[in-house]
Design a protein around this motif. Structure first.
Motif, PDB file in Angstrom:
ATOM      1  N   ARG A 169     -41.914 -16.235 -13.626  1.00  0.00           N
ATOM      2  CA  ARG A 169     -40.711 -17.036 -13.867  1.00  0.00           C
ATOM      3  C   ARG A 169     -41.094 -18.507 -13.983  1.00  0.00           C
ATOM      4  O   ARG A 169     -42.151 -18.924 -13.523  1.00  0.00           O
ATOM      5  N   VAL A 170     -40.216 -19.271 -14.563  1.00  0.00           N
ATOM      6  CA  VAL A 170     -40.472 -20.698 -14.743  1.00  0.00           C
ATOM      7  C   VAL A 170     -40.109 -21.443 -13.463  1.00  0.00           C
ATOM      8  O   VAL A 170     -39.063 -21.194 -12.858  1.00  0.00           O
ATOM      9  N   SER A 172     -39.868 -25.458 -12.106  1.00  0.00           N
ATOM     10  CA  SER A 172     -39.862 -26.827 -12.628  1.00  0.00           C
ATOM     11  C   SER A 172     -40.851 -27.704 -11.878  1.00  0.00           C
ATOM     12  O   SER A 172     -41.264 -27.398 -10.746  1.00  0.00           O
ATOM     13  N   LEU A 214     -44.102 -24.980 -20.220  1.00  0.00           N
ATOM     14  CA  LEU A 214     -42.929 -24.868 -21.079  1.00  0.00           C
ATOM     15  C   LEU A 214     -42.286 -26.251 -21.115  1.00  0.00           C
ATOM     16  O   LEU A 214     -41.662 -26.679 -20.150  1.00  0.00           O
ATOM     17  N   ARG A 215     -42.492 -26.943 -22.212  1.00  0.00           N
ATOM     18  CA  ARG A 215     -42.088 -28.338 -22.323  1.00  0.00           C
ATOM     19  C   ARG A 215     -40.609 -28.526 -21.991  1.00  0.00           C
ATOM     20  O   ARG A 215     -39.748 -27.846 -22.527  1.00  0.00           O
ATOM     21  N   GLY A 216     -40.361 -29.428 -21.086  1.00  0.00           N
ATOM     22  CA  GLY A 216     -38.992 -29.728 -20.683  1.00  0.00           C
ATOM     23  C   GLY A 216     -38.435 -28.787 -19.628  1.00  0.00           C
ATOM     24  O   GLY A 216     -37.351 -29.028 -19.101  1.00  0.00           O
ATOM     25  N   LEU A 217     -39.164 -27.701 -19.326  1.00  0.00           N
ATOM     26  CA  LEU A 217     -38.679 -26.719 -18.352  1.00  0.00           C
ATOM     27  C   LEU A 217     -39.544 -26.654 -17.095  1.00  0.00           C
ATOM     28  O   LEU A 217     -39.034 -26.653 -15.986  1.00  0.00           O
ATOM     29  N   GLY A 218     -40.867 -26.595 -17.293  1.00  0.00           N
ATOM     30  CA  GLY A 218     -41.750 -26.518 -16.139  1.00  0.00           C
ATOM     31  C   GLY A 218     -42.979 -25.692 -16.428  1.00  0.00           C
ATOM     32  O   GLY A 218     -43.524 -25.719 -17.537  1.00  0.00           O
ATOM     33  N   GLN A 220     -45.319 -21.836 -15.602  1.00  0.00           N
ATOM     34  CA  GLN A 220     -45.175 -20.404 -15.346  1.00  0.00           C
ATOM     35  C   GLN A 220     -46.552 -19.805 -15.133  1.00  0.00           C
ATOM     36  O   GLN A 220     -47.489 -20.060 -15.909  1.00  0.00           O
TER      37      GLN A 220
END
Length: 225
Positions: A169-170, A172, A214-218, A220
């Protein structure tokens, strides 16, 4: 791991903060019920270490309030009370464990780690988590990749622990930062997360586990076939 310590005895608190800090955990220390309430209002914790006797109230009431509000964070009670009734009262109000003062710091660390693992996974499982060819011993704070030991600093292990807790899971950058650093570490900036991500990513090279951005999300933690 991010821990809240609610303890008004200075020498006990200093010893606990230092002990967990050496292992790479972030510890916020509250000396009173009021300070604890303020911290709990703005921060989520992996484990709470709560003294029963506080200068402005009873730790048992704080415990009961947190459970009433739906906070399921594992809570370990510290108590100088030897009576069985007091320990039973703590467990009945929602405590997950208790430790009688004086205590050995090694036992406290082991109990806190066990509570954190229990919150993340099967309580009957051991302390070792295997993910693809990555093996991590949360209790021993060791890790290996494809059978070869990884040499990790305490901060790198703390980061790996955070990523492993959210594997697949992502998570941040802000969440990672909160798990790795306490409020007292005011000199640490958010870019520290990127630095540790880069270091850990390099040490995972050659294995089947990788850290993706994941750019802008964090970030994984993913496993490849």
């Amino acid at each position: 791991m991010r821990i809240l310590l609610v303890e008004d005895t200075h020498d006990v608190a200093d010893a606990v903060v230092t002990s967990f800090g050496r292992r790479g955990d972030a510890v916020d220390h509250a000396q009173t019920r009021l300070e604890a309430d303020d911290l709990l209002a703005v921060q989520r914790y992996d484990v709470i270490i709560l003294d029963i006797n506080l200068p402005d109230g009873d730790g048992l009431s704080l415990l009961a309030d947190q459970r009433r509000e739906g906070n399921a964070t594992p809570i370990l009670m510290l108590t100088a009370r030897l009576e069985v009734d007091d320990r039973v009262a703590a467990l009945d109000r929602g405590a997950d464990d208790y430790l009688v003062k004086p205590f050995d710091l090694r036992e406290l660390e082991a109990r806190v780690r066990a509570l954190a693992r229990r919150a993340l996974r099967d309580p009957d499982a051991g302390s070792v988590i295997n993910y693809a060819d990555l093996s991590v011993d949360l209790a021993g704070q060791t890790a290996s990749l494809s059978g070869a030991a990884l040499t990790l600093t305490r901060r790198e292990f703390s980061l790996l622990e955070a990523l492993l807790a959210s594997r697949g899971r992502v998570i941040s950058k802000e969440q990672i930062f909160e798990r790795m650093f306490s409020f007292d570490e005011t000199d640490v900036g958010m870019n520290a997360v990127e630095i540790y991500i880069a270091r850990l990513r390099k040490k995972l090279e050659g294995g089947r586990v990788a850290i993706t951005t994941l750019r802008g999300l964090g970030y994984q933690l993913v496993a490849h076939e």
